[in-house]
Motif scaffolding. Structure first.
Motif, PDB file in Angstrom:
ATOM      1  N   HIS B 445       0.841  -1.205   0.000  1.00 28.59           N
ATOM      2  CA  HIS B 445       0.000   0.000   0.000  1.00 28.59           C
ATOM      3  C   HIS B 445       0.867   1.242   0.000  1.00 28.59           C
ATOM      4  O   HIS B 445       2.047   1.190   0.348  1.00 28.59           O
ATOM      5  N   SER B 447       0.431   5.737   0.743  1.00 29.89           N
ATOM      6  CA  SER B 447      -0.448   6.819   1.192  1.00 29.89           C
ATOM      7  C   SER B 447       0.216   8.155   0.897  1.00 29.89           C
ATOM      8  O   SER B 447       1.448   8.242   0.785  1.00 29.89           O
ATOM      9  N   ASP B 478      -3.546   4.389  -1.520  1.00 23.39           N
ATOM     10  CA  ASP B 478      -3.515   3.647  -2.783  1.00 23.39           C
ATOM     11  C   ASP B 478      -4.125   4.464  -3.928  1.00 23.39           C
ATOM     12  O   ASP B 478      -4.862   3.943  -4.775  1.00 23.39           O
ATOM     13  N   ILE B 515      -2.175   2.362   7.968  1.00 22.73           N
ATOM     14  CA  ILE B 515      -2.239   1.204   7.070  1.00 22.73           C
ATOM     15  C   ILE B 515      -2.505  -0.063   7.890  1.00 22.73           C
ATOM     16  O   ILE B 515      -3.254  -0.955   7.477  1.00 22.73           O
TER      17      ILE B 515
END
Lengths: 158, 736
Positions: B445, B447, B478, B515
């Protein structure tokens, strides 16, 4: 000059001595202490049936006629072993007293059993089956003494 | 305040110059202040003393001969503050600066080794007297850290009013509770740059160079106006020291042993557990630049089976001074560590042992932190500060779990500070933060957050100051927009008399989900933890009223006394909590509406020519969860209703004795395992911890013997995790 310094240091130390005396006379609080309970190993022989999702050793306040109706007798239970486990260490913390110790199979997932235990106890029914086959042994009460761990190993044959 | 057209055009001109990073432009007709700072008793010159010109952004430090000069001052009357750790700060007012003339001053500083720092930089993103701070700030000095021989900063934070920790997770005024290590409601900064990891949003305390700290500032009033996410529960800013002007090498050794448990049943190892930390650091200056470098080796057998820890830590900082108007610094830290990994004890019967089957569980990894700062003082009234950072984390589990994670965070901040008039200062800035994570437990992921912040401070009179600020921040995960927030802050500070200050503030705060909270997939005992990508931000409103009173020396007994009181209320909404569903599966969910009200009062005093120091503080919290109709539903988990911390110390002829006591009332609520009176299981008790220290200093040597948890009191902060065992240590510090 020297005497003055000496008096000064004594005067400086006086409050510290007073505080230390105050602390020393306070009663020492009691923290956590050794507990009492049952400890040992649960061993599982054979193949776990599909209907049994887990197993745990339970401590009951009296011997039940039917384990599925024993919700109100349940005092404590060990961390459930998931289906397929060969052996697991168990520990049940208990207050000093007399208990009956049974190995029960859980017919629902262990996490669900733990989450919904309060509602099971309210209804009086437990989603369990008895796994012990030696009734003579499990019908004997076990006495738990203060700050003492009672050793107990059990084997379940599926 | 209406700005003149002249001001607008000047600022536009300044901004264009910043882009070019041009050289300083000073017209003629400017004056300067120069001088020498000496030690009052010996008249020896003092290098490294901070000189600040009030109501401007100009300042400097004294050179090896104690001399300094501040140039570029428009004609007028100025006030300078002269400060360095270990000496009483001096303020020199009404210095008449005349065009093309240098005004010379001689300053003698008196030693004041026991007083706490009086200048802070965190609460308003600028240097200011702690009495002028619009919100409550608590300061831990380098000397306090040294007196407790702390290796990890988090070990001494609970000795500050209103602060508690649960398993290393910081809790300021009850904001955080415990979130399984995922997500922090207190923001940790290192020299003003966030130090929270990008995946779990937590702090690795071992990466903090505790022995190189100048001071730690704890902003207790929650609010995100200046620092954004996670600051909703307060800010801890760790300020590292600069290099020394005279070359200085320090050797520090701390070694000790844990007691065996007081109860035979709990004994779990043959012999004792030992620990040591060895550090070598060197600081020096080269021309106008200075810096330090430190290498640290740490080994700890731990007080429980999986508490062992090994680490090597390399840290360095270089500060570059290019004249009065340009300065830069670079800080780097590399940590390689390896340690036991445990979530709970084997059982209440064996509280110091690892669960069966996880005896070999461990985690190893590396962490690298690079911070860079550049300050450009365009004029006495305008300054640009830029900050950039890289924070990389790699870790790998071994044993019953084999998770791994690689995380990288990039951070940049551009801050423009302007002093429009003698009474109006503004700060505006842009912040960008990008994080990328590749982990078994969280997945892959990234951010991105973008923020703009603004703060204006208007002196309404000599005694009153109004602060207005706000922050706009947008956050995406994402590549998808997740949330955007506007968080204003209003604060008022009033100083009716010398040494007396009142403050009140209200601030809005937020915290974006980490996350880890959104994407963790794991197994916790018999419970599964599953992702919840639909999480939204937490929000808060914090109110505070407080007062600080510094009582000057009276007669021969009292040297100084500082009293501080505050009452506060924090309203929280959408708090993210781990919540089991009907199937026993845990998700992080936005569920809790909460209210934390409380009060804190503290006193610090030194007596008898600083040979006796006393401090005591009490904090009361009423932390409750509310339902939708604002009716109290429950007590919030992992908070202490009452906390009391007291210390007493004396220092005579180089010998120091110190006694510390920390009390926290029994935790009323937890989340994972509930206390069961029928079995005694998961019993919780109040915390009573006593520590004692005996020190001796002579020439370049410092010795300190410490006995921590001397009454061998046993308690848990986090269920099924025993608190630290009694330990005895000897710390030796040698400077040459």
């Amino acid at each position: 000059m020297h005497n003055w310094e000496g008096r000064k240091s004594l005067r400086n130390a006086a409050p510290l001595v007073a505080v230390l005396f105050f602390f020393a006379t306070c009663s020492t609080p009691t923290g956590l202490e050794p507990v009492a309970g049952v400890e040992g190993t649960l061993t599982f022989q054979g193949t776990w049936p599909d209907s049994i999702k887990g197993a745990a050793l339970v401590a009951l306040s009296s011997f039940p006629a039917d384990v599925s109706q024993a919700a109100n007798l349940l005092v404590n239970y060990s961390t459930p072993a998931p289906s397929g486990t060969d052996s697991i260490e168990h520990f049940i913390q208990l207050l000093p007293g007399t208990y009956y110790l049974l190995t029960l199979g859980l017919t629902i997932e262990p996490a669900v059993f733990a989450t919904k235990l309060d509602s099971f106890q309210t209804s009086g029914n437990l989603p369990v089956v008895l796994l012990d086959t030696d009734l003579a042994t499990i019908s004997q009460p076990v006495t738990i003494l203060p700050q003492t761990i009672h050793p107990l190993d059990r084997t379940v044959w599926f | 305040m209406v700005l003149s057209d002249c001001h607008h055009s000047k600022i536009g001109f300044v901004l264009s110059l910043f882009l070019l990073l041009g050289s300083t432009v000073y017209g003629q007709g400017k004056g300067s202040i120069s001088g020498q700072v000496v030690e009052a008793k010996t008249s020896d010159p003092l290098p490294g003393v901070n000189i600040l010109v009030q109501n401007t952004f100009l300042g400097t430090t004294t050179g090896p001969d104690g001399y300094f000069q501040v140039t570029g001052l428009s004609p007028g009357n100025y006030t300078i503050t002269v400060s360095i750790i270990g000496y009483r700060r001096e303020t020199i007012s009404d210095i008449p600066v005349v065009a093309d003339t240098d005004w010379h001053v001689l300053v003698a500083l008196n030693q004041d080794v026991l007083s706490s720092p009086q200048v802070v930089v965190t609460s308003s993103r600028k240097t200011q007297d702690i009495l002028e701070s619009p919100v409550t700030v608590s300061v831990i000095s380098a000397r306090q850290i040294q007196e407790q021989a702390a290796i990890n900063l988090v070990d001494i934070l609970p000795y500050e009013p209103g602060i508690s920790t649960v398993n290393g997770q910081l809790n300021i005024r009850g904001a955080s509770g415990y979130t399984l290590g995922a997500g922090s409601r207190s923001l940790i900064l290192l020299d003003g740059i966030p130090l929270l990891g990008s995946a779990a949003g937590n702090v690795t305390w071992q990466i903090v160079p505790t022995s190189e700290i100048e001071q730690v500032e704890i902003v207790k009033a929650g609010g995100s106006a200046l620092y954004g996410s996670s600051a909703m529960g307060g800010v801890v800013n760790i300020i590292t020291r600069s290099g020394t002007y005279r070359p200085e090498t320090r050797l520090r050794l701390k070694s000790g042993a844990y007691s065996n448990p007081a109860f035979e049943q709990w004994n779990w190892r043959d012999g004792r557990g030992y620990f040591y930390t060895a550090e070598l650091s060197h600081a020096r200056s080269v021309a106008a630049h200075n810096g330090w470098f430190r290498v640290q080796r740490q080994h700890d057998d731990g007080y429980n089976e999986l508490d062992w820890y090994d680490a090597v830590n390399l840290t360095g900082k270089v500060k570059l001074n290019f004249g009065t108007h340009h300065s830069a610094s670079v800080y780097a830290n590399f940590l390689a560590d390896n340690g036991g990994l445990s979530s709970q004890w084997r059982s209440a019967a064996h509280p110091f042992e690892a669960p069966v089957g996880s005896e070999q569980d461990r985690i190893d990894g590396t962490k690298f932190n690079l911070n860079a700062m550049y300050n450009y003082i365009y004029s006495p009234k305008v300054v640009l500060k830029t900050r950039g950072a890289l924070y990389q984390v790699h870790w790998q589990d071994h044993g019953s779990n084999t998770d791994h994670s690689s995380e990288r965070k990039l951070y940049s901040d551009y801050q423009l500070s302007a002093s429009w008039t003698e009474r109006l200062n503004t700060i505006a800035g842009l912040t960008f933060q990008h994080a990328s994570i590749d982990a078994d437990i969280f997945g892959n992921h990234n951010s991105l957050s973008v923020a703009f912040y603004f703060l204006a401070q208007q002196q309404l009179s000599q005694k009153a100051m109004l602060s207005l600020g706000s922050r706009w921040e947008q956050y995406s995960v994402d590549g998808k927009f997740l949330d955007k927030m506007i968080t204003p802050q209003f604060a008022f500070n009033y100083r009716p008399a010398r040494g007396l200050a009142f403050r009140t503030s209200v601030g809005w705060g937020f915290r974006v989900p980490t996350i880890a909270e959104m994407f963790t997939r794991s197994q916790l005992s018999i419970f599964k933890v599953e992702p919840n990508p639909d999480l939204t931000s937490e929000s808060s409103i914090s109110y505070e009223v407080g007062s600080t009173w510094v009582v000057p020396a009276t007669g021969k007994i009292l040297d100084q006394m500082k009293l501080d009181v505050a009452v506060f209320q924090n309203d929280y909404d959408n708090l993210i909590e781990p919540t089991p569903d009907a199937n026993g599966i845990i998700h992080f969910e936005n569920i809790t509406k909460a209210l934390v009200r409380g009060a804190e009062a503290g006193v610090v005093t030194s007596l008898l020519n600083q040979s006796l120091t006393l401090s005591s503080s009490y904090t009361y919290l009423d932390p409750v969860a509310l339902d939708d109709s604002d009716t109290v539903r429950d007590t919030l988990a992992y908070r202490y209703r009452h906390q009391w911390v007291s210390t007493i110390g004396t220092r005579v002829y180089g010998v120091s004795v110190k006694l510390e006591y920390r009390y926290a009332s029994r935790m009323e609520q937890t989340q994972l395992f509930q206390e069961d009176p029928r079995t005694g299981q998961d019993r919780r008790v109040p915390i009573h911890v006593w520590n004692a220290g005996l020190g001796y200093s002579k020439n370049n040597w410092d010795f300190l013997v410490r006995l921590e948890n001397l009454l061998q009191y046993y308690y848990v902060e986090l269920e099924r995790n025993m608190g630290p065992e009694r330990n005895l240590s000897l710390a030796i510090n040698y400077r040459f």
